[in-house]
Design an enzyme around this catalytic site. Structure first.
Site, PDB file in Angstrom:
ATOM      1  N   TYR A 128      36.294 -12.272 -12.388  1.00  0.00           N
ATOM      2  CA  TYR A 128      37.272 -13.049 -11.629  1.00  0.00           C
ATOM      3  C   TYR A 128      37.035 -14.555 -11.810  1.00  0.00           C
ATOM      4  O   TYR A 128      36.877 -15.295 -10.846  1.00  0.00           O
ATOM      5  CB  TYR A 128      37.218 -12.661 -10.146  1.00  0.00           C
ATOM      6  CG  TYR A 128      37.219 -11.171  -9.952  1.00  0.00           C
ATOM      7  CD1 TYR A 128      38.354 -10.427 -10.232  1.00  0.00           C
ATOM      8  CD2 TYR A 128      36.081 -10.499  -9.532  1.00  0.00           C
ATOM      9  CE1 TYR A 128      38.360  -9.045 -10.100  1.00  0.00           C
ATOM     10  CE2 TYR A 128      36.074  -9.117  -9.395  1.00  0.00           C
ATOM     11  CZ  TYR A 128      37.215  -8.403  -9.693  1.00  0.00           C
ATOM     12  OH  TYR A 128      37.200  -7.052  -9.563  1.00  0.00           O
TER      13      TYR A 128
ATOM     14  N   TYR B  62      39.118  -0.430  -2.006  1.00  0.00           N
ATOM     15  CA  TYR B  62      38.836  -0.933  -3.351  1.00  0.00           C
ATOM     16  C   TYR B  62      38.183   0.178  -4.154  1.00  0.00           C
ATOM     17  O   TYR B  62      37.208   0.783  -3.700  1.00  0.00           O
ATOM     18  CB  TYR B  62      37.925  -2.164  -3.332  1.00  0.00           C
ATOM     19  CG  TYR B  62      37.605  -2.630  -4.732  1.00  0.00           C
ATOM     20  CD1 TYR B  62      38.513  -3.409  -5.439  1.00  0.00           C
ATOM     21  CD2 TYR B  62      36.437  -2.245  -5.359  1.00  0.00           C
ATOM     22  CE1 TYR B  62      38.257  -3.790  -6.747  1.00  0.00           C
ATOM     23  CE2 TYR B  62      36.163  -2.625  -6.675  1.00  0.00           C
ATOM     24  CZ  TYR B  62      37.082  -3.396  -7.355  1.00  0.00           C
ATOM     25  OH  TYR B  62      36.826  -3.766  -8.655  1.00  0.00           O
TER      26      TYR B  62
ATOM     27  N   ASP C 191      35.024   8.130  -2.481  1.00  0.00           N
ATOM     28  CA  ASP C 191      34.450   7.121  -3.371  1.00  0.00           C
ATOM     29  C   ASP C 191      33.177   6.604  -2.710  1.00  0.00           C
ATOM     30  O   ASP C 191      33.225   5.765  -1.813  1.00  0.00           O
ATOM     31  CB  ASP C 191      35.475   6.005  -3.606  1.00  0.00           C
ATOM     32  CG  ASP C 191      34.925   4.888  -4.487  1.00  0.00           C
ATOM     33  OD1 ASP C 191      33.701   4.848  -4.710  1.00  0.00           O
ATOM     34  OD2 ASP C 191      35.725   4.036  -4.924  1.00  0.00           O
TER      35      ASP C 191
ATOM     36  N   LYS D  81      26.956   2.485  -9.213  1.00  0.00           N
ATOM     37  CA  LYS D  81      26.075   1.430  -8.699  1.00  0.00           C
ATOM     38  C   LYS D  81      24.601   1.815  -8.573  1.00  0.00           C
ATOM     39  O   LYS D  81      23.805   1.524  -9.438  1.00  0.00           O
ATOM     40  CB  LYS D  81      26.598   0.943  -7.354  1.00  0.00           C
ATOM     41  CG  LYS D  81      27.902   0.165  -7.472  1.00  0.00           C
ATOM     42  CD  LYS D  81      28.263  -0.464  -6.166  1.00  0.00           C
ATOM     43  CE  LYS D  81      29.592  -1.178  -6.209  1.00  0.00           C
ATOM     44  NZ  LYS D  81      29.552  -2.449  -6.935  1.00  0.00           N
TER      45      LYS D  81
HETATM   46  N1  PMP Z   1      34.602   1.894  -5.968  1.00  0.00           N
HETATM   47  C1  PMP Z   1      33.927   1.160  -5.070  1.00  0.00           C
HETATM   48  C2  PMP Z   1      33.890   1.603  -3.638  1.00  0.00           C
HETATM   49  C3  PMP Z   1      33.268  -0.001  -5.456  1.00  0.00           C
HETATM   50  O1  PMP Z   1      32.619  -0.729  -4.549  1.00  0.00           O
HETATM   51  C4  PMP Z   1      33.308  -0.378  -6.817  1.00  0.00           C
HETATM   52  C5  PMP Z   1      32.610  -1.642  -7.311  1.00  0.00           C
HETATM   53  N2  PMP Z   1      32.554  -2.685  -6.424  1.00  0.00           N
HETATM   54  C6  PMP Z   1      34.006   0.414  -7.722  1.00  0.00           C
HETATM   55  C7  PMP Z   1      34.637   1.547  -7.267  1.00  0.00           C
HETATM   56  C8  PMP Z   1      34.090   0.071  -9.185  1.00  0.00           C
HETATM   57  O2  PMP Z   1      32.850   0.231  -9.797  1.00  0.00           O
HETATM   58  P1  PMP Z   1      32.514  -0.552 -11.147  1.00  0.00           P
HETATM   59  O3  PMP Z   1      32.490  -2.001 -10.815  1.00  0.00           O
HETATM   60  O4  PMP Z   1      31.154  -0.022 -11.553  1.00  0.00           O
HETATM   61  O5  PMP Z   1      33.553  -0.204 -12.141  1.00  0.00           O
END
Ligand code: PMP
Length: 434
Positions: free
Chosen positions: A27, A155, A255, A284
């Site tokens: 970003y 997100y 997620d 992560k």
């Molecule tokens: N889902 C959630 C809940 C996240 O927090 C993130 C990353 N902040 C993602 C998906 C995307 O993961 P990545 O950045 O490894 O593609």
């Protein structure tokens, strides 16, 4: 190129000049670059900048580092695996690190999640989850069930499928609206994590589930909405959504990319609600923040459906699927976590963050303070410019990267009380000076 006889400060400036000329950051803009700091090394919870300063890390490299940087056990796992095999294709070949990791994840995950698809980033694991849901309904002779229901302020990543389930209004992806599939969005739950649950929170999602017949799956971040606002909400909502999904014959995708492996005080945030999703995404923290690795787990209902469908196979296969280095480090990292008294440790961090951040409530621009497990959030009444707030945090000797109105920390689990005190104290002083 940098010359060996530069001072540390000159070396840092030199890296930054070349960085600003060529390198995209997340970003970022080349015209108005935000404060960026060359980092030379990282050890434990400390980042050492190229100019010689050290910072206590409150971000865990975007919420992924658990055991600290440069951990001898993880280093050794990486080294050992690199001597055996750094990578092989996963089509037609398999290996111990991936099989052991998959088995471990199945054993640890909410009940019923029995099959594992290993990929290389959180966003891709969301794409995989969405494709699993679509293939499942296709196999059931219900191809019209091809939309997703997500929560406002959610997100789920930056790829096109993942973007489509990010909040369309407050999210970061409105620029691409013409190119992404239109999905359904329910109001986010208002009931806070530890407050009484208000059943009205369910009205919006229940209405959508009751009136739309083309929903394949609900996707949500259980209990904590991360990048969409760091909002900790009632586990009862998650439990009730599971019930609604069953009632309306819709799959549930959890997620857990940000919440998985202990961050909220449970190994998986779904455990707060005592539910199993049909599909779960992890990323992560999987490798303790060492490597890029993600996983999508599903239950037998989903995997059986997919395999009995027209295609007969699941249609996804990334080059770096099941990377042995990443799997070996993930195995070592999960073993380290489980060998520790991680629950008490997260409870300690929770208590320290509460104690350290609660005083922020009295500051002029603070509208809310929220803490859950190893997540601490100070919400402001405006979004300070990065150029205003970031250097002040660095001057405090802490690495905290706010976004929008949120100044938050998700420290590595090995952060000591002293480290946490430095982080929360630094935030208090910097926010107090805004
Ligand atoms: N889902 C959630 C809940 C996240 O927090 C993130 C990353 N902040 C993602 C998906 C995307 O993961 P990545 O950045 O490894 O593609």
């Amino acid at each position: 190129m940098s010359s060996p006889n530069l001072t540390p400060a000159e070396h840092a400036r030199n890296i930054l000049e070349r960085d600003r000329a060529h390198v995209w950051h997340p970003y970022s803009s080349f015209l108005a670059p935000s404060p960026t700091y060359p980092v030379a090394s990282a050890n434990g919870v400390r980042l050492t900048l190229t100019d010689g300063r050290t910072l206590i890390d409150g971000m865990s490299s975007w919420w992924s580092v658990l055991h600290g940087y440069n951990h001898p056990t993880l280093n050794q796992a990486l080294l050992d695996q690199s001597q055996a095999m750094s990578h092989v294709m996963f089509g037609g070949l398999t290996h111990e690190p991936a099989v052991t990791l998959s088995q471990k994840l199945v054993q640890l995950s909410p009940e019923g999640l029995n099959k594992v698809f290993l990929s290389d980033s959180g966003s891709v694991s969301v794409e995989v989850a969405m494709k699993m849901a679509l293939q499942y309904w296709h196999s059931q002779g219900r191809p019209e069930k091809n939309r997703f229901l997500a929560l406002k302020n959610g997100y789920h990543g930056d790829t096109f499928g993942a973007m489509s389930v990010c909040d369309p209004v407050t999210g970061m992806h409105h620029l691409f609206a013409q190119n992404i599939t239109q999905q359904y969005f329910a109001e986010r739950p208002q009931s806070r994590f530890s407050a009484a649950f208000d059943p009205k929170d369910l009205d919006s999602i229940r209405h959508l589930l009751a009136t739309k017949t083309d929903i394949a799956a609900v996707i949500l971040e259980p209990v904590v909405q991360g990048a969409g606002g760091m909002w900790m909400y009632s586990p009862t909502y998650v439990r009730e959504v599971r019930v609604l999904c069953d009632q309306y014959d819709v799959l549930l995708i959890a997620d857990e990319i940000a919440t998985g492996l202990g961050r909220t005080g449970k190994l998986f945030a779904c455990e707060h609600a005592n539910i199993s999703p049909d599909i779960m995404c992890l990323g992560k923290t999987l490798t303790g923040g060492y490597m890029t690795l993600a996983a999508t787990l599903c239950n037998d209902k989903v995997s059986d459906g997919i395999c009995q469908g027209d295609a007969g196979v699941f249609m996804h296969g990334p080059t770096f699927m099941g990377n042995p280095l990443a799997c070996a480090v993930a195995n070592a990292s999960i073993d380290l976590l489980l060998a520790s008294d991680w629950q008490s440790n997260i409870a300690r961090i929770d208590q320290q963050l509460k104690q350290g951040l609660e005083p922020c409530r009295e500051l002029e621009h603070v509208v809310d303070v929220r803490v859950l497990g190893a997540i601490g959030v100070v919400e402001l009444d405006y979004a300070p410019a990065m150029a205003e707030i970031q250097p002040a945090l660095v001057d405090e000797g802490i690495w905290v990267r706010p976004f929008g109105k949120l100044v938050y920390i998700m420290p590595p689990y090995v952060a000591t009380n002293q480290d946490l005190h430095a982080l929360t104290g630094g935030i208090f002083r910097v926010v107090g000076a805004l």
